[in-house]
Design a protein around this motif. Structure first.
Motif, PDB file in Angstrom:
ATOM      1  N   THR A 172       0.846  -1.194   0.000  1.00  0.00           N
ATOM      2  CA  THR A 172       0.000   0.000   0.000  1.00  0.00           C
ATOM      3  C   THR A 172       0.879   1.241   0.000  1.00  0.00           C
ATOM      4  O   THR A 172       1.986   1.246   0.540  1.00  0.00           O
ATOM      5  CB  THR A 172      -0.908   0.010   1.243  1.00  0.00           C
ATOM      6  N   ASN A 173       0.351   2.264  -0.589  1.00  0.00           N
ATOM      7  CA  ASN A 173       1.129   3.499  -0.633  1.00  0.00           C
ATOM      8  C   ASN A 173       0.863   4.333   0.625  1.00  0.00           C
ATOM      9  O   ASN A 173       0.058   3.986   1.484  1.00  0.00           O
ATOM     10  CB  ASN A 173       0.834   4.293  -1.913  1.00  0.00           C
ATOM     11  N   PHE A 174       1.557   5.442   0.732  1.00  0.00           N
ATOM     12  CA  PHE A 174       1.492   6.292   1.919  1.00  0.00           C
ATOM     13  C   PHE A 174       0.087   6.837   2.145  1.00  0.00           C
ATOM     14  O   PHE A 174      -0.395   6.893   3.280  1.00  0.00           O
ATOM     15  CB  PHE A 174       2.493   7.445   1.785  1.00  0.00           C
ATOM     16  N   ARG A 175      -0.587   7.206   1.084  1.00  0.00           N
ATOM     17  CA  ARG A 175      -1.935   7.777   1.206  1.00  0.00           C
ATOM     18  C   ARG A 175      -2.911   6.765   1.805  1.00  0.00           C
ATOM     19  O   ARG A 175      -3.732   7.112   2.658  1.00  0.00           O
ATOM     20  CB  ARG A 175      -2.433   8.256  -0.148  1.00  0.00           C
ATOM     21  N   ASP A 176      -2.823   5.525   1.402  1.00  0.00           N
ATOM     22  CA  ASP A 176      -3.698   4.495   1.964  1.00  0.00           C
ATOM     23  C   ASP A 176      -3.412   4.254   3.447  1.00  0.00           C
ATOM     24  O   ASP A 176      -4.330   4.091   4.253  1.00  0.00           O
ATOM     25  CB  ASP A 176      -3.543   3.180   1.189  1.00  0.00           C
ATOM     26  N   LYS A 177      -2.140   4.236   3.798  1.00  0.00           N
ATOM     27  CA  LYS A 177      -1.778   4.076   5.211  1.00  0.00           C
ATOM     28  C   LYS A 177      -2.292   5.250   6.038  1.00  0.00           C
ATOM     29  O   LYS A 177      -2.797   5.079   7.147  1.00  0.00           O
ATOM     30  CB  LYS A 177      -0.263   3.951   5.365  1.00  0.00           C
ATOM     31  N   LEU A 178      -2.136   6.443   5.488  1.00  0.00           N
ATOM     32  CA  LEU A 178      -2.603   7.636   6.189  1.00  0.00           C
ATOM     33  C   LEU A 178      -4.113   7.605   6.360  1.00  0.00           C
ATOM     34  O   LEU A 178      -4.629   7.885   7.454  1.00  0.00           O
ATOM     35  CB  LEU A 178      -2.181   8.896   5.429  1.00  0.00           C
TER      36      LEU A 178
END
Length: 61
Positions: A2-8
């Motif tokens: 997952t990319n950073f936006r999904d984690k955020l």
């Protein structure tokens, strides 16, 4: 992966809820400390509870 936006987006509601809860606890603690300080201030000036209650009764008439 997952990319950073999904984690955020996944963790943001938890972080915001924690910040909200922490700020409410801080407000409650400051109110308790403020109440104790006002009580100490009133006691240091010799204001008795009987006189204080009479002042409030006269004020509300």
């Amino acid at each position: 992966m997952t990319n950073f936006r999904d984690k955020l987006n996944t963790h943001l509601p938890i972080v915001l809820q924690f910040i909200s809860t922490a700020s409410l606890v801080a407000i409650a603690l400051s109110a308790i400390c403020g109440t104790k300080s006002l009580k100490n201030l009133a006691e240091s000036h010799g204001i008795m509870p009987q006189i204080n209650s009479k002042m409030h009764l006269n004020h509300h008439k």
